[in-house]
Write a protein that holds these residues in place. Structure first.
Motif: not given
Length: 585
Positions: A316-320
Motif C-alpha cells: 500500500v503506497h503512502i499515496s494510496e
C-alpha cells in the motif's frame, strides 16, 4: 570307633605335629593374600559393623558405611563377599579388611581391562571442572570439553546428571588419571548413519531430519550422519524474520533436497519447495478491483506491506492511504499487526508484486465536489497555507482550494500573497475549476467582482483625487479599496516622506484620500499617492484635474523613472482609443 574320637565320644585332639602343620599352612595362606582381594564369609551383621571370616587367625570387622547399599545387598550370615585384606592383625588383634577399597581396586581392574580391549564404560556426569566435566564411572574420571560432542558445546551444564557410555582414551592407574571421550563414540555412530543416508540422498528427494542448530541465516538439519542447511529464504513462501519463529532445536522436519555436493558433503534443503508457489495463480485469487483483507507486516518510508496469505504480500503506497490526508509516514495511518481492508490496484505475477490501496475502500470525495461546489459558486474558508504562487483555502477536511496569485486582484500586481493574507484569515472565493483526476481545486478572489478594466482609465484618470477604504496594511504598502473589486496600491514612500513602515501610519478600515499616480492597463495596476495629493494642494504640481498630462509625466518620471512614464503613456493611449469611437459617433 573313629580314629578322631576318644572312647567317650569326644573329638580327638590333634597331635603336636599336626597342630604345627596346620598353623604354618594358615599363616602362609594369610600372609600371601595381604593387599589382595580375597573371598570372605559374613559371620554376623551387627549395628555398626559386619564380621567377616577370610580364613585368617581371626575375623575382621568392616564398618557399615562401606556398604552404601546394604539394603539392596540384603547381606546375611553365610554370604560371601569380596574384601581387601589390608593387614593380618591390627591393634585389636583382628584382621583388617576393607570392602570399599576392594570395590575401588576391582573397578580399576575393570577399567584397565576395558581400555586394553577397547571396550566402553558407563558413567554419570557429576560436575563441571576446569576444561571439561567430571564423570563417575566408579572412580572419578575427566571428560574434556572437546570430547563431549562432535560440535563444540558452549553450555556444558546441560549435561550434568546425564548418563552415557564413554571410551577410555587415557589410563594411568598409578596417578589415578582416567580421560574419557564421548565424541569418539558419536563419530563412530555418525559414520555408520552417514553411510546409510548417502545411499538414499539425492537431489529432489524428500527426507525427514532433526533441527540440530539454529542461526540467523537458517537452520542445520541432521539427516542421519550428515547435516544439511535449511536457509531462511527456503523455510516458507511467507516472510520469516528469524528461523526461531518456525523451528526449535530438536524439532523433526520434512525437507526437500535442493542441492547435494558429494565432494564436500554440502547439502542444501528446502521446506517451502514441498508446496506450490502461491504466486503461480495469484492473479486469479486477487483480481484487480477486488477487496481483500490482510495483516500489516512491515512499514517503510514509502508505504506498508500487507500479508494477504502466506507468501503473498502487497504494497500500500503512502499515496494510496487517504484521499484527503497528507500522510507523511505510514505509521500515522497503520501499525504492524493491524488487520486492514484494501482494494487490489495491480497484480504483477512475474515480478511477484501486488499494488493495494486503502483509500479506494471509501468513495473518492473529489468525485462529490462538483455536485457540492458548482463552477461559479462562492465559498468561504480559512487560509491554510501561503506560498509564493498563491493561497490555499480550506474547503473541507483534507481538501484545499488554490487561489493563484494571478487571481487575487484585478487592479494591482501582487508580489507575494503574504503581503495581503495571513494564515487563519477567513476569505471568500469563486469556484473556477475542479480537476478530480489530479485532485486540484482552483479558486479566484478577484472573480467575486466584474473585471473593472473596461472603465477604470475613464473613471480614475491620472492625477484625479480619489477616496477609499484601507483594506490591507503591510510595512511596505497599503491596499485601498476604491470601489468593490477595485483596489489601488499605496506604497509606503507615497504615504509620507521618510516613512519606512506603513503600519505605523495607516490602519485597516480607515478612510483615505489619495491621488491616482499610475493607471497601468497592461499590468492591470493602480498606484496611489497621498504625497502627490498633498503637493498638488500646496501648489507644487502643475495640474489640477489631469488635463496637463505632460507635467504629470514629468513629475512621475522624476519620482519613478521610466515605469511611471510608460504607465502614463499607456493610460493616455487607452483614453485616445476610447475617444475615437466617441468622435465617430
Amino acid at each position: 570307633m573313629s580314629d578322631n574320637l576318644t572312647s567317650r565320644g569326644k573329638p580327638a585332639l590333634p597331635s603336636t605335629a599336626d597342630f604345627e602343620s596346620l598353623l604354618e599352612e594358615s599363616y602362609h595362606r594369610s600372609s600371601s593374600q595381604v593387599g589382595e582381594i580375597v573371598k570372605g564369609r559374613v559371620i554376623a551383621v551387627n549395628k555398626d559393623h559386619i564380621v567377616v571370616d577370610v580364613g585368617a587367625k581371626s575375623e575382621g570387622q568392616i564398618p557399615l558405611d562401606e556398604f552404601p547399599s546394604l539394603r539392596d545387598m540384603n547381606l546375611k550370615p553365610g554370604d560371601v563377599i569380596d574384601v581387601l585384606l589390608e593387614s593380618q592383625e591390627n591393634d585389636d588383634g583382628l584382621v583388617e579388611l576393607s570392602k570399599e577399597k576392594a570395590d575401588r581396586l576391582k573397578i580399576w581392574e575393570d577399567i584397565s581391562e576395558a581400555c586394553i580391549k577397547d571396550e566402553l564404560v558407563k558413567g554419570v556426569i557429576v560436575s563441571r571442572v576446569k576444561g571439561g566435566l567430571s564423570v563417575d564411572i566408579g572412580v572419578k574420571a575427566f571428560l574434556p570439553g572437546s570430547q563431549v560432542d562432535i560440535r563444540p558445546v558452549r553450555n556444558l551444564d546441560k549435561y550434568l546428571g546425564e548418563s552415557y557410555d564413554f571410551k577410555v582414551i587415557k589410563f594411568n592407574k598409578k596417578r589415578g588419571n582416567i580421560v574419557l571421550s564421548r565424541r569418539a563414540l558419536l563419530e563412530k555412530e555418525r559414520a555408520k548413519l552417514k553411510a546409510k543416508t548417502l545411499e538414499v540422498l539425492e537431489e529432489g528427494g524428500e527426507m525427514i531430519g532433526t533441527i540440530k542448530n539454529i542461526t540467523e541465516y537458517g537452520a542445520f538439519v541432521d539427516l542421519g550422519g550428515i547435516d544439511g542447511l535449511l536457509h531462511i529464504t527456503d523455510m516458507s513462501w511467507g516472510r520469516v524474520n528469524h528461523p526461531s519463529e518456525l523451528y526449535q532445536v530438536g524439532d523433526e522436519v520434512k525437507v526437500k533436497v535442493l542441492k547435494f555436493n558429494p565432494d564436500t558433503d554440502r547439502v542444501s534443503l528446502g521446506v517451502k519447495q514441498l508446496s506450490e508457489d502461491p504466486w503461480t495463480h495469484a492473479d486469479r485469487r486477487y483480481p484487480v478491483s477486488s477487496r481483500v483483507f490482510g495483516k500489516v507486516v512491515s512499514l517503510t518510508d514509502y508505504g506498508a506491506f500487507v500479508e494477504l496469505e502466506e507468501g503473498i504480500e502487497g504494497l500500500v503506497h503512502i499515496s494510496e492511504m487517504s484521499w484527503t490526508k497528507r500522510v507523511k509516514h505510514p505509521s500515522k495511518m497503520v501499525a504492524i499487526g493491524d488487520e486492514v481492508e484494501c482494494v487490489v490496484l495491480d497484480v504483477d505475477v512475474r515480478n511477484k508484486r501486488i499494488s493495494l490501496g486503502m483509500k479506494q475502500v471509501e468513495p473518492n470525495p473529489w468525485t462529490l465536489l462538483q455536485d457540492k461546489y458548482p463552477l461559479g459558486s462562492t465559498i468561504r474558508g480559512k487560509v491554510r497555507n501561503i506560498t509564493e504562487f498563491g493561497v490555499f483555502v480550506g474547503i473541507e477536511e483534507g481538501i484545499d482550494g488554490l487561489v493563484h496569485i494571478s487571481d487575487l486582484s484585478w487592479t494591482y500586481r501582487v508580489k507575494h500573497p503574504a503581503d495581503l493574507f495571513q494564515k487563519g484569515e477567513e476569505v471568500e472565493a469563486v469556484v473556477l475549476n475542479i480537476d478530480v483526476e489530479n485532485e486540484r481545486f482552483s479558486l479566484g478572489i478577484k472573480q467575486l467582482y466584474p473585471d473593472p478594466w473596461g472603465h477604470l482609465p475613464r473613471t480614475y484618470p491620472l492625477g484625479r483625487e480619489v477616496g477609499g477604504r484601507v483594506t490591507k496594511v503591510v510595512p511596505l504598502a497599503a491596499v485601498v479599496e476604491l470601489e468593490p473589486g477595485v483596489e489601488g496600491l499605496l506604497p509606503v514612500e507615497e504615504i509620507a516622506e521618510g516613512l519606512e513602515d506603513a503600519t505605523t501610519k495607516l490602519h485597516i478600515g480607515e478612510n483615505l484620500s489619495s491621488q491616482v499616480l499610475v493607471m497601468d492597463s497592461r499590468e492591470r495596476r493602480v498606484v496611489l499617492s497621498v504625497r502627490a495629493l498633498v503637493e498638488a494642494a500646496s501648489g507644487d504640481a502643475a495640474y489640477s484635474d489631469g488635463s496637463s498630462r505632460a507635467t504629470l509625466g514629468d513629475l512621475l518620471k522624476s519620482r519613478f523613472g521610466g515605469l511611471a512614464t510608460a504607465s502614463v503613456e499607456s493610460s493616455e493611449a487607452a483614453d485616445d482609443e476610447e475617444a475615437e469611437p466617441a468622435a465617430e459617433e
